[in-house]
Structures are given as C-alpha cells and as structure tokens.
Design a protein around this motif. Structure first.
Motif, PDB file in Angstrom:
ATOM      1  N   LEU A  51       0.806  -1.222   0.000  1.00 47.78           N
ATOM      2  CA  LEU A  51       0.000   0.000   0.000  1.00 47.78           C
ATOM      3  C   LEU A  51       0.838   1.271   0.000  1.00 47.78           C
ATOM      4  CD1 LEU A  51      -2.723  -1.045   2.609  1.00 47.78           C
ATOM      5  CD2 LEU A  51      -2.910  -1.088   0.113  1.00 47.78           C
ATOM      6  N   ILE A  52       1.997   1.218   0.648  1.00 49.43           N
ATOM      7  CA  ILE A  52       2.839   2.408   0.755  1.00 49.43           C
ATOM      8  C   ILE A  52       4.282   2.071   0.424  1.00 49.43           C
ATOM      9  CG2 ILE A  52       1.351   3.460   2.498  1.00 49.43           C
ATOM     10  CD1 ILE A  52       3.468   2.755   4.593  1.00 49.43           C
ATOM     11  N   ILE A  53       5.007   3.103   0.023  1.00 45.44           N
ATOM     12  CA  ILE A  53       6.451   3.010  -0.184  1.00 45.44           C
ATOM     13  C   ILE A  53       7.092   4.049   0.732  1.00 45.44           C
ATOM     14  CG2 ILE A  53       8.342   3.250  -1.821  1.00 45.44           C
ATOM     15  CD1 ILE A  53       6.326   2.606  -4.046  1.00 45.44           C
ATOM     16  N   ARG A  54       7.993   3.618   1.593  1.00 45.75           N
ATOM     17  CA  ARG A  54       8.650   4.534   2.524  1.00 45.75           C
ATOM     18  C   ARG A  54       9.883   5.135   1.878  1.00 45.75           C
ATOM     19  NH1 ARG A  54       8.839   1.708   8.424  1.00 45.75           N
ATOM     20  NH2 ARG A  54       9.545   3.815   8.930  1.00 45.75           N
ATOM     21  N   GLY A  55      10.043   6.464   2.092  1.00 46.66           N
ATOM     22  CA  GLY A  55      11.213   7.162   1.567  1.00 46.66           C
ATOM     23  C   GLY A  55      11.751   8.132   2.597  1.00 46.66           C
ATOM     24  N   ARG A  57      11.592  11.249   2.632  1.00 52.34           N
ATOM     25  CA  ARG A  57      10.684  12.388   2.839  1.00 52.34           C
ATOM     26  C   ARG A  57       9.297  11.950   3.293  1.00 52.34           C
ATOM     27  NH1 ARG A  57      11.970  16.621  -2.137  1.00 52.34           N
ATOM     28  NH2 ARG A  57      14.197  16.927  -1.649  1.00 52.34           N
ATOM     29  N   GLY A  58       9.189  10.702   3.726  1.00 55.23           N
ATOM     30  CA  GLY A  58       7.892  10.224   4.184  1.00 55.23           C
ATOM     31  C   GLY A  58       7.425   9.058   3.342  1.00 55.23           C
ATOM     32  N   ILE A  59       6.109   8.931   3.198  1.00 54.23           N
ATOM     33  CA  ILE A  59       5.549   7.793   2.476  1.00 54.23           C
ATOM     34  C   ILE A  59       4.904   8.228   1.168  1.00 54.23           C
ATOM     35  CG2 ILE A  59       5.166   6.501   4.609  1.00 54.23           C
ATOM     36  CD1 ILE A  59       2.082   7.712   2.863  1.00 54.23           C
ATOM     37  N   GLN A  60       4.830   7.299   0.241  1.00 54.85           N
ATOM     38  CA  GLN A  60       4.084   7.482  -0.996  1.00 54.85           C
ATOM     39  C   GLN A  60       3.133   6.308  -1.157  1.00 54.85           C
ATOM     40  OE1 GLN A  60       7.094   7.898  -4.096  1.00 54.85           O
ATOM     41  NE2 GLN A  60       6.630  10.074  -4.260  1.00 54.85           N
ATOM     42  N   LEU A  61       1.936   6.579  -1.658  1.00 52.68           N
ATOM     43  CA  LEU A  61       0.984   5.514  -1.885  1.00 52.68           C
ATOM     44  C   LEU A  61       1.282   4.803  -3.203  1.00 52.68           C
ATOM     45  CD1 LEU A  61      -2.412   7.197  -0.901  1.00 52.68           C
ATOM     46  CD2 LEU A  61      -1.119   5.530   0.424  1.00 52.68           C
ATOM     47  N   THR A  62       1.180   3.487  -3.178  1.00 51.29           N
ATOM     48  CA  THR A  62       1.204   2.742  -4.428  1.00 51.29           C
ATOM     49  C   THR A  62      -0.138   2.955  -5.129  1.00 51.29           C
ATOM     50  OG1 THR A  62       0.278   0.748  -3.425  1.00 51.29           O
ATOM     51  CG2 THR A  62       2.691   0.997  -3.378  1.00 51.29           C
ATOM     52  N   GLU A  63      -0.270   2.496  -6.351  1.00 50.57           N
ATOM     53  CA  GLU A  63      -1.551   2.614  -7.042  1.00 50.57           C
ATOM     54  C   GLU A  63      -2.638   1.865  -6.281  1.00 50.57           C
ATOM     55  OE1 GLU A  63      -4.358   3.749  -9.928  1.00 50.57           O
ATOM     56  OE2 GLU A  63      -2.391   4.517  -9.324  1.00 50.57           O
ATOM     57  N   ALA A  64      -2.291   0.680  -5.761  1.00 50.90           N
ATOM     58  CA  ALA A  64      -3.253  -0.078  -4.950  1.00 50.90           C
ATOM     59  C   ALA A  64      -3.607   0.683  -3.680  1.00 50.90           C
ATOM     60  CB  ALA A  64      -2.684  -1.457  -4.607  1.00 50.90           C
ATOM     61  N   GLY A  65      -2.603   1.323  -3.082  1.00 47.09           N
ATOM     62  CA  GLY A  65      -2.845   2.097  -1.860  1.00 47.09           C
ATOM     63  C   GLY A  65      -3.747   3.274  -2.104  1.00 47.09           C
ATOM     64  N   ARG A  66      -3.570   3.931  -3.257  1.00 50.72           N
ATOM     65  CA  ARG A  66      -4.419   5.082  -3.583  1.00 50.72           C
ATOM     66  C   ARG A  66      -5.867   4.646  -3.760  1.00 50.72           C
ATOM     67  NH1 ARG A  66      -6.781   7.383  -7.689  1.00 50.72           N
ATOM     68  NH2 ARG A  66      -6.078   5.757  -9.130  1.00 50.72           N
ATOM     69  N   LEU A  67      -6.073   3.556  -4.504  1.00 48.58           N
ATOM     70  CA  LEU A  67      -7.428   3.072  -4.729  1.00 48.58           C
ATOM     71  C   LEU A  67      -8.075   2.604  -3.428  1.00 48.58           C
ATOM     72  CD1 LEU A  67      -6.853   1.052  -8.031  1.00 48.58           C
ATOM     73  CD2 LEU A  67      -8.035   3.238  -7.792  1.00 48.58           C
ATOM     74  N   PHE A  68      -7.305   1.902  -2.606  1.00 43.41           N
ATOM     75  CA  PHE A  68      -7.856   1.396  -1.348  1.00 43.41           C
ATOM     76  C   PHE A  68      -8.188   2.532  -0.390  1.00 43.41           C
ATOM     77  CE2 PHE A  68      -7.297  -0.292   2.999  1.00 43.41           C
ATOM     78  CZ  PHE A  68      -8.293  -1.267   2.978  1.00 43.41           C
ATOM     79  N   SER A  69      -7.365   3.592  -0.400  1.00 42.65           N
ATOM     80  CA  SER A  69      -7.581   4.701   0.537  1.00 42.65           C
ATOM     81  C   SER A  69      -8.916   5.391   0.295  1.00 42.65           C
ATOM     82  CB  SER A  69      -6.441   5.719   0.431  1.00 42.65           C
ATOM     83  OG  SER A  69      -6.462   6.384  -0.825  1.00 42.65           O
ATOM     84  N   ILE A  70      -9.347   5.474  -0.962  1.00 37.19           N
ATOM     85  CA  ILE A  70     -10.631   6.113  -1.282  1.00 37.19           C
ATOM     86  C   ILE A  70     -11.777   5.335  -0.661  1.00 37.19           C
ATOM     87  CG2 ILE A  70     -12.204   6.747  -3.150  1.00 37.19           C
ATOM     88  CD1 ILE A  70      -9.726   7.164  -4.921  1.00 37.19           C
TER      89      ILE A  70
END
Length: 307
Positions: A51-55, A57-70
């Motif tokens: 769902l997320i990628i850690r970096g 500067r914080g986290i980024q949502l994967t495409e699956a994470g973006r869809l699931f978050s909605i």
C-alpha cells in the motif's frame, strides 16, 4: 483475501496518509513506530498487496494504496455516521453535518436555516464549505460532504447522485454607481469594459459562456477569472470592473448603496439551484433534518423580493 482488515489497521493507515509519515502518525496516535509499521504490514498481508512506499521524505501511496484509501475513507466515515445514528435514537446525539454550497445560499436563506436547525440539534457540529458545484463534486464522491447545493448544467455528471431542483435565481451585471457604462442596454457596449468572470465552466456559468462566449474573444482587456465574490465586488467598487451576480445577493451586501445594475435589453438566463447527494450512500438523520429545513425555506422564500 483470507481475512477482512481490522478497524484499527484502517485507522492507522488513514493517519499515516494524513500526516505523511509513520513517525508523524505514531506521534499523533501516541503509539510506537514499530507498532504502526507492524499494523501496516498486517494490513498489506491481509490485502495481498503493498500500500505504501517509505522514503526519506515520508511515504508514498502505491496505485493499490491510492485506490484502497478512497474506499477506506468511505468505510470509516460510514461507520462514524452509523455510531452517531445509534446515539441519536436516544436523543442524545450531537451529530456532524458537512454541507457544500454556493455563496448565494449563504447570503440569503442559510442564517434562517441554521437557526431552525439549532432548535433541534443545538450541539451538532456543522462543517460548511463554500464553492461552486464543480469544486464540491469531488468531496461528495469521496463522502467528505453529506450533500451540496449549487447550479447544475448538462456537463456536470450526476449519474451517481440524486438531483432535486430547489429554486431558480435571476442574475444581472453590476457596476459601481457612476460608471460610464451603467446605462448600457446592449452587450456590444460592454466589450471595452474590464470583466470579472467566474473561473468555473460548469453549472450556471456554462450557460453564461454559451451566451457570452462570442463576446469574451472580443474583449479589449483580458478578463479576470475568479470564483471569489468578495474579490469581484471589491474590484467592481474600486477598479471599474463589471461582474455577473445573482440579484438576490444585493440586499445582504447592501450593494444597492454602491452598485448599479446594467439593465440589458436581452435578459440573462436564470440558474436552477439543486440539492445533490449520493445515490447509494444513505443520508444521516442529521442530514435529513437539515434537508427538510432547506426545502421549506426554498419553497417559502420569495426570491424576487430579495432584489
């Protein structure tokens, strides 16, 4: 998927998204970073995807994470509403109500609507967003608004919503008193004026563009595009701009003391204002109560008497 996600996992995921990192979410939730990391990992395992990628500067949502978050936001919002409604059965609920509407509503019937609503739910928390329907639709889709009120047009997709027409409003062109164009009767006479034009191209303003589109291209000075009524009226008063505004907004702002209506021979089209709410998500008791009040005031207001 073997197991459904747990509520606490969804809340952790929501906090990480809202605050941008696991560290910030852990601080807000008063939990340890390893505990939140473990919760996110368990959620990802139950869903079978990252769902997320850690970096750095914080986290980024994967495409699956973006869809699931909605979907997740809708689930948590509906769960909160269901809890409030159960409390409401015992007449103890404070309730929450999130409304989106145009400035026309706020400057005319909203104060009376609010007073009537508070008679029944004095402790209800009201969240109000002012804007054109084009800017409110995304929040309606994400269940961040219970309902919205605005002018509609054919280019606003409403298939997932219920639309209920409420009233029609007349519009006019305003200038400051003493403006050299205040006695104009034809649009052609206004080509050399400075114009403030609504930024949106949806709702009533689509009708205006259809009517005035040929003139826009011939304006001597490029128009200013903004949806801010306050900014527009200030420019009209101090910079000789012209603005198109609902006639019923003149009394709340006491505009007749400072502004003149340019009375054209051709009448501007009327705008239809409608109530918009999701088709497949039930309204809360609190939202239904306010909608009943809204309908009553729309039906019992003499809109022509407001200008």
């Amino acid at each position: 998927m073997k197991y459904l996600p747990k509520i606490n996992q969804l809340k952790v995921f929501q906090a990480v998204i809202r605050h941008g990192s696991i560290r910030a979410a852990a601080r807000i939730l008063n939990q340890s970073q390893p505990a939140l990391t473990r919760s996110i990992k368990e959620l990802e395992n139950s869903l079978g995807t990252a769902l997320i990628i850690r970096g750095v500067r914080g986290i980024q949502l994967t495409e699956a994470g973006r869809l699931f978050s909605i979907r997740m936001e809708i689930i948590l919002s509906e769960l909160q509403k269901a809890t409030e409604e159960l409390q409401h059965v015992n007449e103890q609920a404070e309730g929450h109500l999130r409304i989106g509407c145009s400035s026309l509503i706020l400057l005319t019937i909203y104060p009376k609507m609010l007073a009537d609503f508070k008679k029944y739910q004095a402790k209800a928390a009201l969240f109000l967003k002012e804007g054109q329907l084009s800017s409110l639709m995304p929040e309606l889709r994400e269940n961040r608004l219970d309902f919205a009120i605005g002018s509609v047009s054919e280019n606003i997709p409403l298939h997932e919503f219920i639309e209920e027409p409420l009233f029609e409003a007349s519009f006019t062109i305003l200038c400051r008193k003493g403006h050299h164009l205040e006695n104009s009767t034809e649009l052609e006479q206004l080509v050399n004026a400075n114009w403030m034009i609504p930024a949106t191209d949806m709702g009533y303003y689509q009708q205006l563009q259809n009517l005035l589109g040929g003139m826009y291209g011939r304006l001597a000075s490029a128009p200013l595009f903004t949806d801010s009524v306050v900014c527009g009226l200030n420019l009209v008063l101090k910079s000789d701009y012209l603005i198109i505004i609902a006639k019923s907004m003149s009394k709340p702002f006491f505009l007749e003391q400072y502004f003149s209506e340019i009375k054209l021979k051709s009448v501007l089209p009327k705008a239809t204002y409608s109530l918009i709410y999701p088709r497949n998500i039930p309204l809360t008791l609190t939202a239904n109560r306010m909608i009943k009040i809204l309908r009553w005031h729309c039906q019992n207001t003499d809109w022509s008497a407001l200008y």
